[in-house]
Design a protein around this motif. Sequence first.
Motif, PDB file in Angstrom:
ATOM      1  N   VAL A 429       1.169  -1.304  -0.046  1.00 24.60           N
ATOM      2  CA  VAL A 429       0.057  -0.001  -0.145  1.00 24.60           C
ATOM      3  C   VAL A 429       0.789   1.241  -0.106  1.00 24.60           C
ATOM      4  CG1 VAL A 429      -0.300  -0.283   2.459  1.00 24.60           C
ATOM      5  CG2 VAL A 429      -1.671   1.282   1.336  1.00 24.60           C
ATOM      6  N   PHE A 430       0.587   2.033  -1.092  1.00 24.07           N
ATOM      7  CA  PHE A 430       1.168   3.441  -0.883  1.00 24.07           C
ATOM      8  C   PHE A 430       0.380   4.601  -0.143  1.00 24.07           C
ATOM      9  CE2 PHE A 430       3.273   1.863  -5.060  1.00 24.07           C
ATOM     10  CZ  PHE A 430       4.414   1.660  -4.619  1.00 24.07           C
ATOM     11  N   SER A 431       1.045   5.318   0.747  1.00 23.70           N
ATOM     12  CA  SER A 431       0.260   6.390   1.165  1.00 23.70           C
ATOM     13  C   SER A 431       0.712   7.848   0.857  1.00 23.70           C
ATOM     14  CB  SER A 431       0.418   6.341   2.851  1.00 23.70           C
ATOM     15  OG  SER A 431      -0.153   5.447   3.307  1.00 23.70           O
ATOM     16  N   LEU A 432       0.052   8.528   0.120  1.00 23.14           N
ATOM     17  CA  LEU A 432       0.495   9.751  -0.391  1.00 23.14           C
ATOM     18  C   LEU A 432      -0.518  10.913  -0.064  1.00 23.14           C
ATOM     19  CD1 LEU A 432       0.809   7.374  -2.745  1.00 23.14           C
ATOM     20  CD2 LEU A 432       1.705   9.159  -4.173  1.00 23.14           C
ATOM     21  N   SER A 433      -0.033  12.109   0.092  1.00 22.36           N
ATOM     22  CA  SER A 433      -0.644  13.331   0.495  1.00 22.36           C
ATOM     23  C   SER A 433      -1.616  13.599  -0.849  1.00 22.36           C
ATOM     24  CB  SER A 433       0.371  14.404   1.115  1.00 22.36           C
ATOM     25  OG  SER A 433       0.821  14.877  -0.164  1.00 22.36           O
ATOM     26  N   GLU A 434      -2.463  14.574  -0.573  1.00 25.34           N
ATOM     27  CA  GLU A 434      -3.130  14.985  -1.759  1.00 25.34           C
ATOM     28  C   GLU A 434      -2.478  15.908  -2.664  1.00 25.34           C
ATOM     29  OE1 GLU A 434      -5.676  18.560  -0.784  1.00 25.34           O
ATOM     30  OE2 GLU A 434      -5.221  18.134   1.390  1.00 25.34           O
ATOM     31  N   LYS A 435      -1.219  16.383  -2.248  1.00 21.87           N
ATOM     32  CA  LYS A 435      -0.573  17.232  -3.003  1.00 21.87           C
ATOM     33  C   LYS A 435       0.169  16.234  -4.064  1.00 21.87           C
ATOM     34  CE  LYS A 435       3.131  20.883  -3.085  1.00 21.87           C
ATOM     35  NZ  LYS A 435       4.333  19.939  -3.635  1.00 21.87           N
ATOM     36  N   THR A 436       0.840  15.138  -3.499  1.00 22.95           N
ATOM     37  CA  THR A 436       1.499  14.306  -4.225  1.00 22.95           C
ATOM     38  C   THR A 436       0.676  13.338  -5.287  1.00 22.95           C
ATOM     39  OG1 THR A 436       3.314  14.196  -2.351  1.00 22.95           O
ATOM     40  CG2 THR A 436       3.002  12.242  -4.060  1.00 22.95           C
ATOM     41  N   LEU A 437      -0.374  13.030  -4.704  1.00 26.12           N
ATOM     42  CA  LEU A 437      -1.313  12.685  -5.581  1.00 26.12           C
ATOM     43  C   LEU A 437      -1.957  13.222  -6.851  1.00 26.12           C
ATOM     44  CD1 LEU A 437      -3.738  10.188  -3.273  1.00 26.12           C
ATOM     45  CD2 LEU A 437      -2.790   9.717  -5.627  1.00 26.12           C
ATOM     46  N   MET A 438      -2.005  14.490  -6.742  1.00 24.60           N
ATOM     47  CA  MET A 438      -2.218  15.309  -7.840  1.00 24.60           C
ATOM     48  C   MET A 438      -1.201  15.359  -8.738  1.00 24.60           C
ATOM     49  SD  MET A 438      -5.520  16.370  -7.618  1.00 24.60           S
ATOM     50  CE  MET A 438      -5.658  14.794  -7.473  1.00 24.60           C
ATOM     51  N   GLU A 439       0.041  15.495  -8.276  1.00 26.46           N
ATOM     52  CA  GLU A 439       1.203  15.353  -9.087  1.00 26.46           C
ATOM     53  C   GLU A 439       1.215  13.993 -10.158  1.00 26.46           C
ATOM     54  OE1 GLU A 439       4.639  16.047  -6.715  1.00 26.46           O
ATOM     55  OE2 GLU A 439       4.002  18.004  -5.995  1.00 26.46           O
ATOM     56  N   VAL A 440       0.894  13.017  -9.274  1.00 24.40           N
ATOM     57  CA  VAL A 440       0.916  11.736  -9.730  1.00 24.40           C
ATOM     58  C   VAL A 440       0.048  11.547 -10.897  1.00 24.40           C
ATOM     59  CG1 VAL A 440       0.822   9.227  -9.610  1.00 24.40           C
ATOM     60  CG2 VAL A 440       2.161  10.499  -7.946  1.00 24.40           C
ATOM     61  N   HIS A 441      -1.277  12.238 -10.679  1.00 22.38           N
ATOM     62  CA  HIS A 441      -2.548  12.334 -11.722  1.00 22.38           C
ATOM     63  C   HIS A 441      -2.075  12.905 -12.853  1.00 22.38           C
ATOM     64  CE1 HIS A 441      -6.250  13.709 -13.419  1.00 22.38           C
ATOM     65  NE2 HIS A 441      -5.602  14.911 -13.276  1.00 22.38           N
ATOM     66  N   GLU A 442      -1.214  14.142 -12.745  1.00 26.05           N
ATOM     67  CA  GLU A 442      -0.814  14.841 -14.042  1.00 26.05           C
ATOM     68  C   GLU A 442       0.254  14.158 -14.712  1.00 26.05           C
ATOM     69  OE1 GLU A 442      -0.081  19.011 -12.674  1.00 26.05           O
ATOM     70  OE2 GLU A 442      -1.444  18.869 -11.209  1.00 26.05           O
ATOM     71  N   THR A 443       1.170  13.424 -14.028  1.00 21.29           N
ATOM     72  CA  THR A 443       2.453  12.860 -14.615  1.00 21.29           C
ATOM     73  C   THR A 443       2.224  11.342 -15.406  1.00 21.29           C
ATOM     74  OG1 THR A 443       3.310  12.272 -12.780  1.00 21.29           O
ATOM     75  CG2 THR A 443       3.899  14.343 -13.501  1.00 21.29           C
ATOM     76  N   SER A 444       1.342  10.689 -14.598  1.00 16.40           N
ATOM     77  CA  SER A 444       0.925   9.324 -14.816  1.00 16.40           C
ATOM     78  C   SER A 444      -0.324   8.747 -14.631  1.00 16.40           C
ATOM     79  CB  SER A 444       2.146   8.383 -14.056  1.00 16.40           C
ATOM     80  OG  SER A 444       3.553   8.836 -14.191  1.00 16.40           O
ATOM     81  N   PRO A 445      -1.332   9.334 -15.203  1.00 16.02           N
ATOM     82  CA  PRO A 445      -2.607   9.112 -15.081  1.00 16.02           C
ATOM     83  C   PRO A 445      -3.052   7.815 -15.381  1.00 16.02           C
ATOM     84  CG  PRO A 445      -2.484  10.464 -17.067  1.00 16.02           C
ATOM     85  CD  PRO A 445      -1.038  10.413 -16.397  1.00 16.02           C
ATOM     86  N   ALA A 446      -3.123   6.947 -16.295  1.00 15.36           N
ATOM     87  CA  ALA A 446      -2.991   5.631 -16.769  1.00 15.36           C
ATOM     88  C   ALA A 446      -2.362   4.830 -15.889  1.00 15.36           C
ATOM     89  CB  ALA A 446      -2.769   5.422 -18.260  1.00 15.36           C
ATOM     90  N   ALA A 447      -1.262   4.987 -15.419  1.00 11.51           N
ATOM     91  CA  ALA A 447      -0.455   4.119 -14.492  1.00 11.51           C
ATOM     92  C   ALA A 447      -1.303   4.172 -13.078  1.00 11.51           C
ATOM     93  CB  ALA A 447       0.917   4.428 -14.506  1.00 11.51           C
ATOM     94  N   LEU A 448      -1.681   5.484 -12.658  1.00 14.24           N
ATOM     95  CA  LEU A 448      -2.346   5.728 -11.260  1.00 14.24           C
ATOM     96  C   LEU A 448      -3.493   4.724 -11.315  1.00 14.24           C
ATOM     97  CD1 LEU A 448      -2.604   7.076  -8.565  1.00 14.24           C
ATOM     98  CD2 LEU A 448      -3.519   8.836  -9.947  1.00 14.24           C
ATOM     99  N   PHE A 449      -4.098   4.991 -12.312  1.00 19.46           N
ATOM    100  CA  PHE A 449      -5.560   4.234 -12.428  1.00 19.46           C
ATOM    101  C   PHE A 449      -5.520   2.700 -12.441  1.00 19.46           C
ATOM    102  CE2 PHE A 449      -9.402   2.987 -14.593  1.00 19.46           C
ATOM    103  CZ  PHE A 449     -10.387   3.334 -13.620  1.00 19.46           C
ATOM    104  N   LYS A 450      -4.553   2.150 -13.313  1.00 21.35           N
ATOM    105  CA  LYS A 450      -4.285   0.799 -13.408  1.00 21.35           C
ATOM    106  C   LYS A 450      -3.876   0.354 -12.079  1.00 21.35           C
ATOM    107  CE  LYS A 450      -1.426  -2.626 -15.712  1.00 21.35           C
ATOM    108  NZ  LYS A 450      -0.176  -2.830 -16.667  1.00 21.35           N
ATOM    109  N   HIS A 451      -2.899   1.052 -11.387  1.00 21.24           N
ATOM    110  CA  HIS A 451      -2.481   0.792 -10.113  1.00 21.24           C
ATOM    111  C   HIS A 451      -3.456   0.176  -8.943  1.00 21.24           C
ATOM    112  CE1 HIS A 451      -1.080   1.237  -5.965  1.00 21.24           C
ATOM    113  NE2 HIS A 451      -0.109   0.672  -6.378  1.00 21.24           N
ATOM    114  N   ASN A 452      -4.477   1.490  -8.950  1.00 25.81           N
ATOM    115  CA  ASN A 452      -5.550   1.441  -7.946  1.00 25.81           C
ATOM    116  C   ASN A 452      -6.592   0.232  -8.422  1.00 25.81           C
ATOM    117  OD1 ASN A 452      -4.119   3.508  -6.800  1.00 25.81           O
ATOM    118  ND2 ASN A 452      -5.176   5.130  -7.449  1.00 25.81           N
ATOM    119  N   LYS A 453      -6.733  -0.086  -9.646  1.00 26.75           N
ATOM    120  CA  LYS A 453      -7.717  -1.244  -9.887  1.00 26.75           C
ATOM    121  C   LYS A 453      -7.377  -2.414  -9.156  1.00 26.75           C
ATOM    122  CE  LYS A 453      -7.898  -1.214 -14.207  1.00 26.75           C
ATOM    123  NZ  LYS A 453      -8.485  -1.825 -15.693  1.00 26.75           N
ATOM    124  N   ASN A 454      -5.963  -2.390  -8.636  1.00 23.10           N
ATOM    125  CA  ASN A 454      -5.424  -3.823  -8.294  1.00 23.10           C
ATOM    126  C   ASN A 454      -4.816  -3.857  -6.819  1.00 23.10           C
ATOM    127  OD1 ASN A 454      -6.091  -5.599 -10.705  1.00 23.10           O
ATOM    128  ND2 ASN A 454      -5.000  -4.218 -11.675  1.00 23.10           N
TER     129      ASN A 454
END
Length: 680
Positions: A429-454
């Motif tokens: 499990v990864f724990s990220l603050s809202e700020k970091t998650l927004m950065e990941v959303h902007e840089t790796s949206p597909a990877a983020l969504f794929k990760h969170n499905k599993n």
Amino acid sequence: MAAPPPTDAKAASPAKDPKLGVPKAEKAELQAGGGSAAEAQKARTVESLNSTLSTYLKTLYEEVEKKYKLGSKQGLAEWLADEQQAPAVDAEILKDGSFSHFANYFTSGTGNAMKPAEAVDGSWPISNYFISSSHNTYLTGNQLASAASVDAYKNVLKRGCRCVEVDVWDGEPPSDSESSSDEEAQKTSGSGVKEKVKKEKKSLRKRLELRFGRKASPPPKETPKAASPPPPAAEQRIAPWRSNSSSRAEPRVLHGYTLTKEMSFREVCQTIRDYAFASSNLPLIVSLEVHTSPAQQEIMVELMKEYWRGMLVDLPLDPSEASEQIKLPTLKDLENKILVKVKRVSHKPIAAAAKPATLQAPAQLTPQQTNESAQSEISSDSEDAGVAPEKPPAPKPKVIDALSKLGVYFGGYHYKGLDVPEANIPTHVFSLSEKTLMEVHETSPAALFKHNKNFFMRAYPKGLRVTSSNLNPAIFWRQGVQIVALNWQRWDGGMMQNEAMFAGTAGWVLKPEGYRGASSGTLPKDAIEHHNLDLSIEFLAGQDIPLPPEEDDPKDFKPYIKVELHVEKPEEGEAEAIPGGGASNKGDYKKKTRTAKTTNPDFGREIVEFKGVKRVTEELTFVRFKVMDDERISDDLAAWACFRLDRLQPGIRMLHLYDSNGVVSKGVLLVRIKKTVSKA
């Protein structure tokens, strides 16, 4: 360094902040949170109707009777199907279709605007659910100077929370004489770690006091030992720790490097044992933030195994699985179980100097930043952020094997990216603050969504939210994040949406189909169908509306209704920067009624409409109703209700309200809702 949100900057203290409420254990089940409050049927009934509501109901009955002929079974069935979109079984309470039974339909709770929650399907692996979650659960107020209390744990567990957080630090030695030899040995060894941390802590405390204008007693380690409180009643007494080393200090729970007060880890373990399944038999996740020494970690393990015996999952359900290939079990497999989330031991060599682990690692402060640092990233989860003292902090203690092994299905790892080997371990499990998650959303949206499905991900509020304000959880749910941790002691849009997501459930909600591991969608925009929405709410009248906290005269109360829609922003689906970084939990569309009078207002059948709203996903869109008191300077919140769009029922409805402190009230609004969802 970013400036704090305006609402936080203006806040003075918990006593003057009407949105902060000290959690209470008594009747907590009637407080919003997404659990039993929505199921308290008695609280959803109306004992009697005032004259205004009775008149409007009579008028509505005549309109419906004229169109559908409620006296006939066919007419009754057609009205329920066409306007109410209600199950045919509702006809049983309407009986012969007379006005008395028509009125009873609404006063009994059957005509509630909230659609009952469906029973959860527990057959999916646990990463396929959204989980009702708390941040810094132990705090009773703001993030800097409030107390820690076991009542906070009782409160959220009775309200349906399924993930609580515990920040654990080294306890105070039993006496100066017993600990002096250890301290002397430490000084002569040349480590000096304790003295260094003490100085940094003291320095930061001074800066906090200067910044917030409050003098507080020093942290427990720096004060003479207080007199022992009177012993609790026999039935409440906690059994002593069974060990030959009973003179050792026991771990404590607090928000480190702040002015917050503490309590013992033992008390927290006992409270979790007693209330873990008070409102739900679905698994409880205990998220540990470990700052303790190895010796104190051993005591943590001892206490958890002792108090949670028979409930704690300390071994895989299938012991034949290799440690890094353990599969996530189904939700049903874990009923009445406690799951520990804790950092997983890394057997790699420790670097000589502490290095930033994530996108929000602490930074060296400049003189100009000294005053701001008190409000900088003060976070309970230092896997992603922390307070930046004047000098680099001492390295965080390594988690011992015995403690790490308790994180059977929730092994915490520093977030270094979504393409690192640990990102494929089923139980990470990864724990990220809202700020970091927004950065990941902007840089790796597909990877983020794929990760969170599993795999599991946890989002928590950034440290600038020192007054315990909340992030906008819907943005992170729409990215597939399962655990969105919120400050349950604050009543704002974040907690209201949390109530809407989990209302009447057992705290675990199955994700939309496109968000689950078995789906093929690569981004939220193509994983779930988007629609257009036309929504119309006709406000007829209200009854027993609770007064706002500072108001005591119903004659001075001037209520109006503000309606807010929380809808997916275009940037969310296009991997673009979300306006405001997702920090605001205010609605994307807002409209309000005219101002009425008294706690029994007549809104004159005023209609509030939203037409052609795009990018609507019914399971992840929220409608919020706020009853505001019209004041000259700042309008106060008197009452509220919040609904997931797919559970907001159309037709003539009673809309039941929570008061400004999130407690079920007798307040109701009589409304007529028209909802049309069409393909985009």
